[in-house]
Scaffold this active site. Structure first.
Site, PDB file in Angstrom:
ATOM      1  N   ASP A  26     -48.413 100.125  30.088  1.00 41.55           N
ATOM      2  CA  ASP A  26     -47.263 100.843  29.552  1.00 41.55           C
ATOM      3  C   ASP A  26     -47.094 102.145  30.327  1.00 41.55           C
ATOM      4  O   ASP A  26     -47.834 102.396  31.288  1.00 41.55           O
ATOM      5  CB  ASP A  26     -47.370 101.057  28.038  1.00 41.55           C
ATOM      6  CG  ASP A  26     -48.504 101.983  27.634  1.00 41.55           C
ATOM      7  OD1 ASP A  26     -48.835 102.915  28.396  1.00 41.55           O
ATOM      8  OD2 ASP A  26     -49.066 101.791  26.552  1.00 41.55           O
ATOM      9  N   PHE A  27     -46.120 102.956  29.942  1.00 43.60           N
ATOM     10  CA  PHE A  27     -45.776 104.122  30.773  1.00 43.60           C
ATOM     11  C   PHE A  27     -46.853 105.199  30.761  1.00 43.60           C
ATOM     12  O   PHE A  27     -46.766 106.171  31.525  1.00 43.60           O
ATOM     13  CB  PHE A  27     -44.405 104.690  30.361  1.00 43.60           C
ATOM     14  CG  PHE A  27     -44.447 105.580  29.157  1.00 43.60           C
ATOM     15  CD1 PHE A  27     -44.603 105.041  27.886  1.00 43.60           C
ATOM     16  CD2 PHE A  27     -44.323 106.946  29.288  1.00 43.60           C
ATOM     17  CE1 PHE A  27     -44.640 105.864  26.774  1.00 43.60           C
ATOM     18  CE2 PHE A  27     -44.367 107.771  28.172  1.00 43.60           C
ATOM     19  CZ  PHE A  27     -44.527 107.220  26.921  1.00 43.60           C
TER      20      PHE A  27
END
Lengths: 143, 143, 143, 143
Positions: free
Chosen positions: C24-25
């Site tokens: 994920d980011f």
């Protein structure tokens, strides 16, 4: 270990298994997951070519491949427990873009095909020319 | 718009729909996806409290919440098309950690419960004390 | 091909790669995806034992494993491109339930541990005793 | 509740939030997740039309929509916390197939477009004509 697949006659082949997570309640692989399979294929194609995406992204001049366009044909459903192969065949390269043909197969059966346009961008999203050493790696693979 | 749910008597409630992507070939929601639902609940709980995760991460002193521990009980299956509610109830806070109780319900039926330990870390992964203004927001919500 | 991993001294080990889809980011593997990795481990553990989940589900008396409880400890983050190993160690079995200990490692580093309670259910969700031939397969593996 | 979006001038609009789960370590939404967003749009478009996918699938003559082809253009990245809208515009219908145009927007900005060919199939995968009452619902929506 050949988890990352192999390149033969210019085509990269990556084996993969269909798990619970890949299916939906129709009993088949959820359509968007073929794109995940293709991305695994592209990542491991780069890996086999010796191109380190992690180093590219973390380097002084952050470089990243992004998908610009994808034409997806969903031909036949894959199912739980299937052993699949993702084929990645590099196509034309021009400037910051290049084309790839990808297929997902179960044995001889073609389940999914995609024409993919990938672009190379820098850390702020600007298109960047594919560096010569990367071009060379692609060209060697294509032979 | 109340997409981000509401806080009533200290409990945040977020409605969500079960889509194809959430299910697996058993016909039910894939077990790991309850954790996604809970994370949506936590994110929107922070949003309703006025805590901007994006600003936290992008700021001078990058701060991020990470899950350290999660005890998950899968009680009854959710299915395609179900309208669910994720309940998030903040619990004890101490230093860099705090506890949350989360539940996923379909109407009155409890489908999933989780006890979650979350930690606040900085950009290099070191635990950070929850800042006073954040603590205050949590305490107000708990009333 | 040993894509499905191997059992040594009663422990099943499955290698897997971290792809874009898993992150994920925050730059790390998204927390819920460790549960996917563990499910792949359990599926391939059954496969190596010779237990065919597809046949179980499709048979006259549909049988399926479902996760009832999972205690997850997220110890250290995995990152893009990491080569991980999922370890699955079968524990106690009683009636329709059994326990498994699972870990995700990068080299010697333990990134994630889980205590998992799995139940065997039939097509309408009723708990079923683990059949003797399945019990035998588990016991042989545990030696 | 208008979680399922609304149809205005023949276009269905569904609001959605970008959560952690939707992003990857590039910081942007993972490309395959736009297909999930579009599928949510199509499901809720059917819901607003009064077409019950669950009843279709469970009925005597199981009917299911499947994606046959999708041309995806990834124009600009969506990011964590973004509030997006999925637009679904029904196009031509012929026999068992129909066309949809879909877009994902952030405010006025178009981030993603897709031309989607969907087919209606029965329980064993054979193409089925779209039933007249469904056709009528589509036509009313298009006005």
């Amino acid at each position: 270990m050949t988890m990352e697949g192999t390149i033969t006659s210019g085509v990269h082949r990556l084996p993969l298994r269909v798990y619970y997570e890949d299916t939906d309640f129709s009993g088949n692989v959820y359509h968007a997951n073929y794109l995940k399979f293709c991305e695994r294929g592209r990542s491991d194609f780069l890996r086999v070519l010796g191109i380190d995406q992690n180093a590219m992204i973390g380097g002084d001049t952050a470089l990243m491949f992004v998908v610009r366009r994808m034409l997806c044909d969903f031909l036949r459903p894959a199912r739980f427990d299937d052993l699949l192969v993702v084929e990645t065949t590099p196509g034309e390269m021009a400037g910051a873009r290049f084309e790839l043909a990808q297929r997902v197969l179960r044995g001889e059966e073609v389940l999914f095909t995609a024409g993919v346009t990938v672009a190379l961008i820098d850390g702020v999203g600007r298109p960047k020319r594919v560096p010569p050493e990367m071009l060379n790696a692609f060209r060697k693979a294509a032979r």
